[in-house]
Design a protein around this motif. Structure first.
Motif, PDB file in Angstrom:
ATOM      1  N   ALA A 186     -38.369  17.257 -23.755  1.00 29.25           N
ATOM      2  CA  ALA A 186     -38.380  17.764 -25.129  1.00 29.25           C
ATOM      3  C   ALA A 186     -37.209  17.241 -25.938  1.00 29.25           C
ATOM      4  O   ALA A 186     -37.322  17.006 -27.143  1.00 29.25           O
ATOM      5  CB  ALA A 186     -38.366  19.291 -25.116  1.00 29.25           C
ATOM      6  N   VAL A 187     -36.060  17.078 -25.281  1.00 24.82           N
ATOM      7  CA  VAL A 187     -34.858  16.595 -25.946  1.00 24.82           C
ATOM      8  C   VAL A 187     -33.911  16.067 -24.877  1.00 24.82           C
ATOM      9  O   VAL A 187     -34.023  16.440 -23.696  1.00 24.82           O
ATOM     10  CB  VAL A 187     -34.196  17.730 -26.768  1.00 24.82           C
ATOM     11  CG1 VAL A 187     -33.634  18.807 -25.847  1.00 24.82           C
ATOM     12  CG2 VAL A 187     -33.110  17.201 -27.705  1.00 24.82           C
ATOM     13  N   ALA A 188     -32.998  15.203 -25.286  1.00 22.87           N
ATOM     14  CA  ALA A 188     -31.997  14.661 -24.369  1.00 22.87           C
ATOM     15  C   ALA A 188     -30.639  14.677 -25.060  1.00 22.87           C
ATOM     16  O   ALA A 188     -30.553  14.562 -26.290  1.00 22.87           O
ATOM     17  CB  ALA A 188     -32.359  13.245 -23.935  1.00 22.87           C
ATOM     18  N   SER A 189     -29.582  14.825 -24.284  1.00 16.84           N
ATOM     19  CA  SER A 189     -28.219  14.721 -24.816  1.00 16.84           C
ATOM     20  C   SER A 189     -27.541  13.526 -24.166  1.00 16.84           C
ATOM     21  O   SER A 189     -27.669  13.295 -22.955  1.00 16.84           O
ATOM     22  CB  SER A 189     -27.426  16.001 -24.553  1.00 16.84           C
ATOM     23  OG  SER A 189     -27.295  16.253 -23.162  1.00 16.84           O
ATOM     24  N   TYR A 190     -26.818  12.774 -24.977  1.00 21.68           N
ATOM     25  CA  TYR A 190     -26.237  11.509 -24.513  1.00 21.68           C
ATOM     26  C   TYR A 190     -24.785  11.436 -24.962  1.00 21.68           C
ATOM     27  O   TYR A 190     -24.481  11.547 -26.157  1.00 21.68           O
ATOM     28  CB  TYR A 190     -27.038  10.345 -25.073  1.00 21.68           C
ATOM     29  CG  TYR A 190     -26.533   8.973 -24.671  1.00 21.68           C
ATOM     30  CD1 TYR A 190     -26.298   8.661 -23.338  1.00 21.68           C
ATOM     31  CD2 TYR A 190     -26.287   7.995 -25.626  1.00 21.68           C
ATOM     32  CE1 TYR A 190     -25.840   7.414 -22.957  1.00 21.68           C
ATOM     33  CE2 TYR A 190     -25.836   6.735 -25.263  1.00 21.68           C
ATOM     34  CZ  TYR A 190     -25.609   6.449 -23.931  1.00 21.68           C
ATOM     35  OH  TYR A 190     -25.150   5.209 -23.565  1.00 21.68           O
ATOM     36  N   GLY A 191     -23.870  11.273 -24.009  1.00 18.84           N
ATOM     37  CA  GLY A 191     -22.452  11.154 -24.308  1.00 18.84           C
ATOM     38  C   GLY A 191     -22.127   9.793 -24.889  1.00 18.84           C
ATOM     39  O   GLY A 191     -22.399   8.760 -24.270  1.00 18.84           O
ATOM     40  N   LEU A 192     -21.510   9.783 -26.055  1.00 17.03           N
ATOM     41  CA  LEU A 192     -21.250   8.533 -26.763  1.00 17.03           C
ATOM     42  C   LEU A 192     -19.901   7.927 -26.428  1.00 17.03           C
ATOM     43  O   LEU A 192     -19.689   6.732 -26.649  1.00 17.03           O
ATOM     44  CB  LEU A 192     -21.344   8.766 -28.282  1.00 17.03           C
ATOM     45  CG  LEU A 192     -22.695   9.286 -28.794  1.00 17.03           C
ATOM     46  CD1 LEU A 192     -22.616   9.538 -30.299  1.00 17.03           C
ATOM     47  CD2 LEU A 192     -23.809   8.294 -28.470  1.00 17.03           C
ATOM     48  N   GLU A 193     -18.979   8.728 -25.923  1.00 21.28           N
ATOM     49  CA  GLU A 193     -17.675   8.186 -25.537  1.00 21.28           C
ATOM     50  C   GLU A 193     -17.043   9.081 -24.478  1.00 21.28           C
ATOM     51  O   GLU A 193     -17.405  10.249 -24.323  1.00 21.28           O
ATOM     52  CB  GLU A 193     -16.738   8.063 -26.739  1.00 21.28           C
ATOM     53  CG  GLU A 193     -16.353   9.356 -27.394  1.00 21.28           C
ATOM     54  CD  GLU A 193     -15.374   9.181 -28.545  1.00 21.28           C
ATOM     55  OE1 GLU A 193     -14.576  10.108 -28.789  1.00 21.28           O
ATOM     56  OE2 GLU A 193     -15.401   8.121 -29.198  1.00 21.28           O
ATOM     57  N   ASP A 194     -16.093   8.502 -23.738  1.00 25.49           N
ATOM     58  CA  ASP A 194     -15.340   9.212 -22.698  1.00 25.49           C
ATOM     59  C   ASP A 194     -16.232   9.772 -21.601  1.00 25.49           C
ATOM     60  O   ASP A 194     -15.925  10.802 -20.992  1.00 25.49           O
ATOM     61  CB  ASP A 194     -14.505  10.344 -23.302  1.00 25.49           C
ATOM     62  CG  ASP A 194     -13.366   9.820 -24.166  1.00 25.49           C
ATOM     63  OD1 ASP A 194     -12.953   8.662 -23.951  1.00 25.49           O
ATOM     64  OD2 ASP A 194     -12.896  10.559 -25.046  1.00 25.49           O
ATOM     65  N   GLU A 195     -17.347   9.101 -21.334  1.00 26.90           N
ATOM     66  CA  GLU A 195     -18.212   9.470 -20.216  1.00 26.90           C
ATOM     67  C   GLU A 195     -18.631   8.217 -19.467  1.00 26.90           C
ATOM     68  O   GLU A 195     -18.795   7.152 -20.058  1.00 26.90           O
ATOM     69  CB  GLU A 195     -19.461  10.214 -20.700  1.00 26.90           C
ATOM     70  CG  GLU A 195     -19.192  11.598 -21.238  1.00 26.90           C
ATOM     71  CD  GLU A 195     -20.464  12.420 -21.398  1.00 26.90           C
ATOM     72  OE1 GLU A 195     -20.344  13.642 -21.547  1.00 26.90           O
ATOM     73  OE2 GLU A 195     -21.575  11.843 -21.354  1.00 26.90           O
ATOM     74  N   GLY A 196     -18.806   8.364 -18.179  1.00 25.39           N
ATOM     75  CA  GLY A 196     -19.212   7.238 -17.342  1.00 25.39           C
ATOM     76  C   GLY A 196     -18.800   7.488 -15.911  1.00 25.39           C
ATOM     77  O   GLY A 196     -18.906   8.602 -15.412  1.00 25.39           O
ATOM     78  N   TRP A 197     -18.296   6.451 -15.255  1.00 28.19           N
ATOM     79  CA  TRP A 197     -17.867   6.607 -13.868  1.00 28.19           C
ATOM     80  C   TRP A 197     -16.773   5.607 -13.547  1.00 28.19           C
ATOM     81  O   TRP A 197     -16.558   4.626 -14.271  1.00 28.19           O
ATOM     82  CB  TRP A 197     -19.044   6.464 -12.903  1.00 28.19           C
ATOM     83  CG  TRP A 197     -19.820   5.182 -13.043  1.00 28.19           C
ATOM     84  CD1 TRP A 197     -19.581   3.986 -12.423  1.00 28.19           C
ATOM     85  CD2 TRP A 197     -20.983   4.974 -13.868  1.00 28.19           C
ATOM     86  NE1 TRP A 197     -20.515   3.052 -12.791  1.00 28.19           N
ATOM     87  CE2 TRP A 197     -21.397   3.625 -13.671  1.00 28.19           C
ATOM     88  CE3 TRP A 197     -21.724   5.779 -14.728  1.00 28.19           C
ATOM     89  CZ2 TRP A 197     -22.504   3.081 -14.329  1.00 28.19           C
ATOM     90  CZ3 TRP A 197     -22.819   5.231 -15.367  1.00 28.19           C
ATOM     91  CH2 TRP A 197     -23.204   3.907 -15.162  1.00 28.19           C
TER      92      TRP A 197
END
Length: 459
Positions: A186-197
């Motif tokens: 239905a919806v998604a949230s996506y981190g645009l900065e300071d996220e990853g691994w």
């Protein structure tokens, strides 16, 4: 000469280590081996030499220096100097801000800033610069129609705390990531900065090296007992106790070394609860029991040349399955936490490979059709220090064991929160209060009151 030969051998081992799962090899960089025996006394004994323990030790020395009080003796005790079973180095190395609890968002933001400037914090003069191999690809959380409203509310909280998070409709999701099947999303949230691994092994050893350079001592051993003095308000039951000695048992030996101390920091991870059951602590004081258990989690690696490729974030599916890219050659890794009633036996780190075929792979293939033809390459298992009460950290002092502090119970997000949590606990020890972040709600009081702080962003 012999020294040059040994260094070349060490460099060869370094070159052979994979980007993830380095702790499986049990390799320790030259110059960071623990001392053979502990000292007779220490101001602070940190039980647990994972990234959280070393972060606490590092910040103790840094904050001590800023206050102009030098000479604090800090000892880190780690029972497995090879780190072959350590949660820190067997994790996926993720960092994300998309939590539902304000304190967790704040710790992630602090840690992201710390990692961005890691060489200013953990750089050691005349040593190579630290490269944690950070991949800023973001986290992508998918929500079903039933969970859409909760996700949107959580994103608003994250934005209020300064996190840059986008909400994507199914159409926008498909446009940005065409390899995703958006059915039931239905919806998604996506981190645009300071996220990853990033590489956990590098971060652990960076903390070790820097803390050691500041004077922190370390040793191999197992803390199995304490000597404590009890305080009596209403005999015969003690009202509180203070630890005077920590008994550190030597590896593969019945011998132990008593270490006199003023403060004990319980950073024992999955075994933090067991540490409170050690001999020497008055039995009636450790109530309620610390609700932290070792939970085994599998990580699987696979190859799929037609997979998502470089655009792949760390994706958390509606089903609970998750994966991320591993390098640049069509390699991926991921897994899925089991339901409570299907928790695997945590007595060892063996892997049930049928779990991938029967539980994980069908969910991956449904979300990413290209994964229908993936080829499994390997697997390993690691531990969560799982807080069965509310899946959140327990930080701060024990209410009755007067000189014991906690830094444990993160339930899978301890690696990324280690820089922030380590500083927070060090502030309590040295200054008597939190200064950088107010983490009082993560203290012991909520266990006594029976009021959990539910976190919905645990992966």
């Amino acid at each position: 000469d012999l020294g040059q030969i040994l260094e070349r051998m060490a460099q060869t081992l370094r070159d052979q280590l994979p980007a993830s799962g380095r702790g499986e090899r049990g390799w320790i960089p030259p110059g960071t081996h623990p001392d053979p025996r502990p000292p007779d006394e220490a101001d602070v004994v940190v039980v647990g030499g994972g990234v959280l323990g070393w972060s606490v030790a590092y910040w103790l020395k840094v904050l001590e220096g800023r206050r102009g009080r030098h000479g604090m003796k800090v000892l880190v005790v780690e029972r497995d100097p090879t780190y072959s079973r350590a949660s820190s180095v067997l994790s996926l190395g993720g960092i994300w801000q998309q939590f539902s609890l304000r304190e967790n968002i704040q710790m992630s933001r602090f840690s992201a800033s710390f990692l961005r400037d890691i060489n200013e914090y953990l750089g050691v003069p005349n040593e190579p610069r630290i490269d944690i191999q950070y991949q800023p690809s973001g986290y992508l959380f998918l929500a079903s129609p039933q969970n859409a409203a909760a996700l949107e509310a959580t994103v608003q909280l994250q934005r209020d705390e300064g996190a840059q998070v986008a909400l994507l409709s199914p159409t926008q999701l498909k446009e940005k990531f065409p390899w995703i099947n958006t059915e039931d999303v239905a919806v998604a949230s996506y981190g645009l900065e300071d996220e990853g691994w990033f590489d956990p092994w590098t971060l652990l050893n960076a903390f070790r090296r820097k803390a050691t350079s500041l004077g922190v001592q370390s040793c191999s051993g197992d803390v199995r007992a304490f000597v404590a003095s009890a305080n009596y308000m209403m005999p015969p039951a003690p009202s509180s106790a203070r630890i005077k000695y920590v008994h550190i048992y030597m590896p593969d030996s019945l011998e132990y070394q008593p270490v006199a101390c003023a403060i004990v920091v319980n950073a024992a991870g999955a075994w933090a609860g067991k540490l409170l059951e050690a001999e020497g602590l008055p039995r009636g004081l450790c109530k309620p029991s610390l609700p932290i258990q070792p939970r085994k989690r599998y990580v699987f690696t696979w190859h799929c040349p037609n997979g998502p490729g470089l655009s792949c974030p760390f994706l958390v599916d509606t089903s609970g399955a998750y994966f991320r890219r591993d390098g640049f050659a069509g390699n991926y890794l991921g897994g899925m936490s089991p339901p409570e009633e299907e928790e695997p036996d945590p007595s060892d780190l063996s892997v049930d490979r049928n779990y991938f075929q029967e539980r994980v792979w069908p969910r991956l293939a449904r979300r990413v059709p290209a994964f229908k033809s993936l080829q499994v390459r390997g697997s390993w298992a690691g531990y969560y220090d799982y807080n069965t009460f509310d899946q959140n950290a327990v930080l701060g002092p024990h209410p009755q064991v007067e000189n014991m502090f906690f830094a444990t119970g993160f339930s899978g997000h301890g690696l990324q929160h280690a820089p922030a949590a380590g500083r927070a606990v060090a502030e309590l020890v040295i200054k008597g209060q939190y200064e950088t972040l107010d983490l009082r709600r993560l203290g012991w009081d909520r266990l006594v009151a029976g009021e959990p702080l539910q976190e919905h962003g645990v992966v």
